[in-house]
Design a protein around this motif. Structure first.
Motif, PDB file in Angstrom:
ATOM      1  N   SER A  43      -3.938 -16.037  -3.067  1.00 41.60           N
ATOM      2  CA  SER A  43      -4.548 -15.759  -4.367  1.00 41.60           C
ATOM      3  C   SER A  43      -4.131 -14.394  -4.891  1.00 41.60           C
ATOM      4  CB  SER A  43      -6.069 -15.826  -4.260  1.00 41.60           C
ATOM      5  OG  SER A  43      -6.478 -17.105  -3.875  1.00 41.60           O
ATOM      6  N   ALA A  44      -4.139 -13.406  -4.019  1.00 43.15           N
ATOM      7  CA  ALA A  44      -3.750 -12.057  -4.436  1.00 43.15           C
ATOM      8  C   ALA A  44      -2.282 -12.012  -4.852  1.00 43.15           C
ATOM      9  CB  ALA A  44      -4.008 -11.064  -3.300  1.00 43.15           C
ATOM     10  N   ALA A  45      -1.419 -12.713  -4.111  1.00 42.15           N
ATOM     11  CA  ALA A  45       0.004 -12.725  -4.457  1.00 42.15           C
ATOM     12  C   ALA A  45       0.238 -13.425  -5.794  1.00 42.15           C
ATOM     13  CB  ALA A  45       0.807 -13.403  -3.357  1.00 42.15           C
ATOM     14  N   GLY A  46      -0.472 -14.528  -6.022  1.00 40.89           N
ATOM     15  CA  GLY A  46      -0.334 -15.232  -7.296  1.00 40.89           C
ATOM     16  C   GLY A  46      -0.800 -14.399  -8.471  1.00 40.89           C
ATOM     17  N   ILE A  61       0.206  -8.001  -1.395  1.00 39.42           N
ATOM     18  CA  ILE A  61       0.016  -8.755  -0.150  1.00 39.42           C
ATOM     19  C   ILE A  61      -0.330  -7.805   0.988  1.00 39.42           C
ATOM     20  CG2 ILE A  61       1.205 -10.132   1.597  1.00 39.42           C
ATOM     21  CD1 ILE A  61       2.701 -11.500  -0.725  1.00 39.42           C
ATOM     22  N   ASN A  62       0.364  -6.687   1.079  1.00 40.96           N
ATOM     23  CA  ASN A  62       0.061  -5.716   2.137  1.00 40.96           C
ATOM     24  C   ASN A  62      -1.357  -5.170   2.010  1.00 40.96           C
ATOM     25  OD1 ASN A  62       2.563  -6.003   3.285  1.00 40.96           O
ATOM     26  ND2 ASN A  62       3.430  -4.241   2.238  1.00 40.96           N
ATOM     27  N   SER A  63      -1.771  -4.873   0.804  1.00 37.38           N
ATOM     28  CA  SER A  63      -3.119  -4.323   0.640  1.00 37.38           C
ATOM     29  C   SER A  63      -4.182  -5.393   0.862  1.00 37.38           C
ATOM     30  CB  SER A  63      -3.283  -3.675  -0.733  1.00 37.38           C
ATOM     31  OG  SER A  63      -3.171  -4.646  -1.744  1.00 37.38           O
ATOM     32  N   SER A  64      -3.901  -6.643   0.494  1.00 30.35           N
ATOM     33  CA  SER A  64      -4.910  -7.691   0.674  1.00 30.35           C
ATOM     34  C   SER A  64      -5.104  -8.072   2.136  1.00 30.35           C
ATOM     35  CB  SER A  64      -4.562  -8.933  -0.150  1.00 30.35           C
ATOM     36  OG  SER A  64      -3.388  -9.536   0.333  1.00 30.35           O
ATOM     37  N   ASN A  92      -3.522   2.053   7.432  1.00 25.58           N
ATOM     38  CA  ASN A  92      -3.085   2.420   6.092  1.00 25.58           C
ATOM     39  C   ASN A  92      -2.465   3.812   6.023  1.00 25.58           C
ATOM     40  OD1 ASN A  92      -3.904   0.040   4.764  1.00 25.58           O
ATOM     41  ND2 ASN A  92      -6.005   0.745   4.923  1.00 25.58           N
ATOM     42  N   PHE A  93      -2.395   4.502   7.133  1.00 23.63           N
ATOM     43  CA  PHE A  93      -1.886   5.876   7.134  1.00 23.63           C
ATOM     44  C   PHE A  93      -0.500   6.000   6.543  1.00 23.63           C
ATOM     45  CE2 PHE A  93      -2.088  10.203   8.175  1.00 23.63           C
ATOM     46  CZ  PHE A  93      -0.857  10.572   8.659  1.00 23.63           C
ATOM     47  N   PRO A  94       0.456   5.088   6.832  1.00 17.37           N
ATOM     48  CA  PRO A  94       1.799   5.248   6.235  1.00 17.37           C
ATOM     49  C   PRO A  94       1.775   5.189   4.706  1.00 17.37           C
ATOM     50  CG  PRO A  94       1.885   3.724   8.065  1.00 17.37           C
ATOM     51  CD  PRO A  94       0.444   4.025   7.828  1.00 17.37           C
TER      52      PRO A  94
END
Length: 97
Positions: A43-46, A61-64, A92-94
């Motif tokens: 859903s997030a990618a769409g 996608i990475n954040s979701s 999430n540090f990077p």
């Protein structure tokens, strides 16, 4: 005041409680979590492709995929525990560099 899990433990014997706990863990690990995660990421990618363009899909996608960790952090903080902060910050540090 006992929670429902403590009441369940007191009302059953050890083997029954262990079997119920194992069944719940199997259902969550092999059915519920994968389906919920796939649905959320798709859903997030769409939505990202629709509103932000195809190039922004990877970031979304990475954040979701970090949303469950963020949820656990907020749940931990609401219970007055600080241990939940390490997981989302560590993964999430990077992004912050």
């Amino acid at each position: 005041m006992d929670t429902w899990i403590i009441q369940l433990h007191r009302s059953t014997n050890e083997i029954t409680f262990l079997a119920i706990s194992a069944l719940a863990a199997i259902i969550f690990c092999f059915w519920f979590i994968p389906i919920a995660t796939d649905t959320m990421v798709n859903s997030a990618a769409g939505l990202a492709e629709k509103y932000l363009g195809k190039n922004q899909r990877t970031i979304v996608i990475n954040s979701s995929t970090n949303n469950p960790e963020l949820f656990l952090m907020l749940l931990s903080l609401s219970l007055g525990r600080l241990g939940g902060i390490a997981t989302p910050l560590g993964s999430n540090f990077p992004i912050f560099i």
